[in-house]
Design a protein around this motif. Structure first.
Motif, PDB file in Angstrom:
ATOM      1  N   GLU A  74      22.259  22.519 -39.041  1.00 14.35           N
ATOM      2  CA  GLU A  74      23.115  22.122 -40.656  1.00 14.35           C
ATOM      3  C   GLU A  74      23.704  20.962 -40.528  1.00 14.35           C
ATOM      4  N   LEU A  75      23.825  20.542 -39.261  1.00 12.47           N
ATOM      5  CA  LEU A  75      24.285  19.338 -39.267  1.00 12.47           C
ATOM      6  C   LEU A  75      23.643  18.279 -38.970  1.00 12.47           C
ATOM      7  N   TRP A  76      22.834  18.461 -38.478  1.00 15.56           N
ATOM      8  CA  TRP A  76      21.797  16.949 -37.604  1.00 15.56           C
ATOM      9  C   TRP A  76      20.757  17.496 -37.283  1.00 15.56           C
ATOM     10  N   PRO A  77      19.948  16.991 -38.280  1.00 15.22           N
ATOM     11  CA  PRO A  77      18.457  16.452 -38.356  1.00 15.22           C
ATOM     12  C   PRO A  77      17.612  17.074 -37.221  1.00 15.22           C
ATOM     13  N   ARG A  78      16.519  17.345 -36.829  1.00 11.00           N
ATOM     14  CA  ARG A  78      15.312  17.341 -36.051  1.00 11.00           C
ATOM     15  C   ARG A  78      15.362  15.717 -35.521  1.00 11.00           C
ATOM     16  N   ARG A  79      15.045  15.244 -34.234  1.00  4.57           N
ATOM     17  CA  ARG A  79      14.349  13.603 -34.283  1.00  4.57           C
ATOM     18  C   ARG A  79      13.298  13.767 -34.059  1.00  4.57           C
ATOM     19  N   GLU A  80      12.666  14.840 -34.560  1.00  5.63           N
ATOM     20  CA  GLU A  80      10.926  14.087 -34.595  1.00  5.63           C
ATOM     21  C   GLU A  80      10.979  13.921 -35.949  1.00  5.63           C
ATOM     22  N   THR A  81      11.842  15.035 -37.117  1.00  8.39           N
ATOM     23  CA  THR A  81      11.873  14.851 -38.511  1.00  8.39           C
ATOM     24  C   THR A  81      12.203  13.304 -38.432  1.00  8.39           C
ATOM     25  N   THR A 117      10.419  10.387 -40.545  1.00  6.54           N
ATOM     26  CA  THR A 117      10.433  10.000 -42.050  1.00  6.54           C
ATOM     27  C   THR A 117      10.861   8.563 -42.557  1.00  6.54           C
ATOM     28  N   VAL A 118      11.132   8.256 -40.643  1.00  6.52           N
ATOM     29  CA  VAL A 118      11.455   5.870 -40.441  1.00  6.52           C
ATOM     30  C   VAL A 118       9.847   6.630 -40.920  1.00  6.52           C
ATOM     31  N   ASP A 119       8.810   6.491 -40.328  1.00  5.10           N
ATOM     32  CA  ASP A 119       7.085   6.059 -40.718  1.00  5.10           C
ATOM     33  C   ASP A 119       7.202   6.277 -42.139  1.00  5.10           C
ATOM     34  N   GLU A 120       7.446   7.948 -42.586  1.00  4.84           N
ATOM     35  CA  GLU A 120       6.921   7.718 -44.042  1.00  4.84           C
ATOM     36  C   GLU A 120       7.758   6.918 -45.148  1.00  4.84           C
ATOM     37  N   LEU A 121       9.001   6.144 -44.264  1.00  3.41           N
ATOM     38  CA  LEU A 121       9.625   4.910 -45.173  1.00  3.41           C
ATOM     39  C   LEU A 121       9.099   4.142 -45.117  1.00  3.41           C
ATOM     40  N   GLU A 122       8.474   3.638 -43.627  1.00 10.02           N
ATOM     41  CA  GLU A 122       8.413   2.852 -43.395  1.00 10.02           C
ATOM     42  C   GLU A 122       6.865   1.791 -43.983  1.00 10.02           C
ATOM     43  N   GLY A 123       6.061   3.189 -44.233  1.00  6.06           N
ATOM     44  CA  GLY A 123       4.684   3.177 -45.244  1.00  6.06           C
ATOM     45  C   GLY A 123       5.053   3.292 -46.476  1.00  6.06           C
ATOM     46  N   SER A 124       5.963   3.294 -46.790  1.00  6.86           N
ATOM     47  CA  SER A 124       6.118   3.759 -48.486  1.00  6.86           C
ATOM     48  C   SER A 124       6.760   2.302 -48.955  1.00  6.86           C
ATOM     49  N   LEU A 125       7.719   1.378 -48.024  1.00  5.17           N
ATOM     50  CA  LEU A 125       8.380   0.276 -48.076  1.00  5.17           C
ATOM     51  C   LEU A 125       7.185  -0.792 -47.243  1.00  5.17           C
TER      52      LEU A 125
END
Length: 458
Positions: A274-281, A285-293
């Motif tokens: 609950e406190l920390w997301p998976r590093r893979e996630t 997310t970074v890859d998706e944000l990079e693609g979105s950017l």
């Protein structure tokens, strides 16, 4: 009058009874105990004044002595062993639902949970504490704080050597982007546990270091988890100054601490999740944000390029150079139109003159035109001679008038030595001595200039 069948009456009673009592707890003493070969258990539960038939089907039988552990679906407790060994005369608590057995037309309690009287008292104490704290507002949602996402400083209140803290740290190590975790050790079971848990929580609040507090413990029976159902621990959670995540027992275990804490999670491992997301996630997310950017930047460039092209076209259309070009083109077109119009006009007039010439030639003939031309030449010669005579007469007349004008010029006598005298105050020519008095200023004009003087009587 309507006559009911036995089936109708039985079905109606069954519907009413099962609707009114979908789940109940009943306290009583075991009598008429029977254990047929099917494994089901039948007995009567009595309190001395009344009896209630009870059937405890084999699939619902748990609670008891040593053996393999199982999870009670009603209480969430970790239980071990087979079913409770019932005996006639035993005081028990039975939880279940009422139904009607149609073949015999009798109602009975279908047991889903059977506990000895002591365990039942804990359940009743739990419900009493729950009602008390709910009335005091300990469970109100509007007092609960938001749990921070991916905290950097986490305080863990638990037994330092238990499986719960190992599971929590193992999950935490594989998630998030790194955090500092401090263990605040405490007992989590037994009579001393409530006070130690409350003291550990207060130390966390006093330190003012943590962003969030995690209160965790592994699974166990209702008695094992009872420290988390005490008012002392509930008070400590209620006065929290930082958000508290509570992960006590397994998913089916629900404690008073779960209700008071800012967030309840199913297990200690779930608290870390609950406190920390998976590093893979995070990486995804970074890859998706990079693609979105990248897509946003490309769309931004495309929009700006399209806008620039539009502005360039507009600027080109409004520029002075393009305007001059359009005007020159328009002038060329208008000049061409004017040239064609003039040419058409000249051609039309030429055709008209030719037509008139033809008409004149036809009307008057060639001989008449020659005579008219001869007469015209004579008239022209006479007009020329008359003009010469007229001019000579006018020149002579002009000379005479010029001579007269020169003789009448008032300044012409100055050439011969005469002078013109004007009275200065009236600027009139002096014609008589009576026109001036002694001391008047006069001006005497001669050929080469002007002399100022005053009149004297001497």
């Amino acid at each position: 009058m309507k006559i009911f069948s036995v089936t109708d009456i039985t079905r109606a009673v069954k519907d009413v009874l099962e609707t009114e009592f979908p789940f109940i707890w009943v306290r009583g003493q075991v009598t008429n105990l029977a254990r047929p070969a099917s494994g089901h258990i039948y007995f009567t539960l009595t309190d001395g004044d009344a009896g209630l038939s009870v059937v405890w089907f084999k699939g619902n039988q748990r609670m008891g002595g040593d053996g393999e552990e199982s999870v009670n679906p009603l209480t969430g407790e970790i239980e071990s062993g087979g079913p409770l060994e019932l005996e006639d005369g035993m005081e028990i608590l039975v939880a279940g639902h009422m139904n009607v057995y149609p073949p015999r037309g009798v109602y009975q309690l279908v047991a889903e949970l059977v506990q000895e009287q002591g365990v039942g008292d804990l359940k009743l104490a739990f419900e009493a504490m729950k009602r008390k704290l709910a009335e005091k507002g300990y469970f109100a949602e509007d007092r609960k704080m938001e749990i921070p996402r991916s905290p950097k400083r986490v305080a863990v209140v638990t037994a330092p050597t238990g499986a719960a803290v190992r599971d929590f740290l193992k999950i935490a190590e594989a998630r998030g982007t790194g955090a500092e975790i401090r263990i605040y050790p405490t007992l989590v079971q037994g009579d001393l546990a409530p006070a130690q848990i409350a003291q550990a929580l207060d130390r966390v609040y006093d330190d003012g270091w943590a962003e969030v507090v995690v209160l965790i413990r592994g699974g166990g029976s209702l008695e094992d988890l009872w420290a988390f159902n005490t008012e002392q621990v509930a008070d400590a959670l209620f006065r929290a100054t930082v958000p508290v995540v509570c992960g006590v027992g397994h998913e089916v275990d629900v404690s008073i601490a779960d209700y008071v804490a800012d967030k309840r999670v199913a297990t200690p491992s779930h608290a870390a999740q609950e406190l920390w997301p998976r590093r893979e996630t995070l990486m995804q997310t970074v890859d998706e944000l990079e693609g979105s950017l990248k897509r946003s930047f490309e769309n931004f460039l495309n929009r700006r390029e399209s806008r620039l092209e539009t502005l360039q076209k507009g600027l080109s259309w409004l520029s002075p150079a393009r305007r001059i070009e359009r005007l020159l083109t328009s002038f060329d077109e208008e000049g061409e139109r004017l040239y064609r119009a003039a040419e058409n006009f000249i051609n039309a007039k030429s055709d008209s003159v030719k037509a008139l010439s033809q008409r004149l030639s036809f009307a008057f003939g060639g001989d008449r035109i020659e005579r008219m031309e001869h007469d015209l030449a004579g008239l022209e010669s006479r007009l020329s001679r008359a003009a010469d005579i007229f001019l000579k007469d006018k020149l002579a007349e002009f000379e005479n008038v010029s001579t007269s004008l020169r003789m009448l010029d008032p300044e012409s006598p100055l050439e011969r030595g005469y002078a013109l005298v004007t009275v200065e105050k009236s600027e009139a020519f002096l014609r008589s001595p009576d026109e001036v008095a002694d001391g008047d200023a006069i001006r005497v004009r001669v050929k080469s200039g002007e002399v100022r003087a005053r009149v004297t009587s001497e």
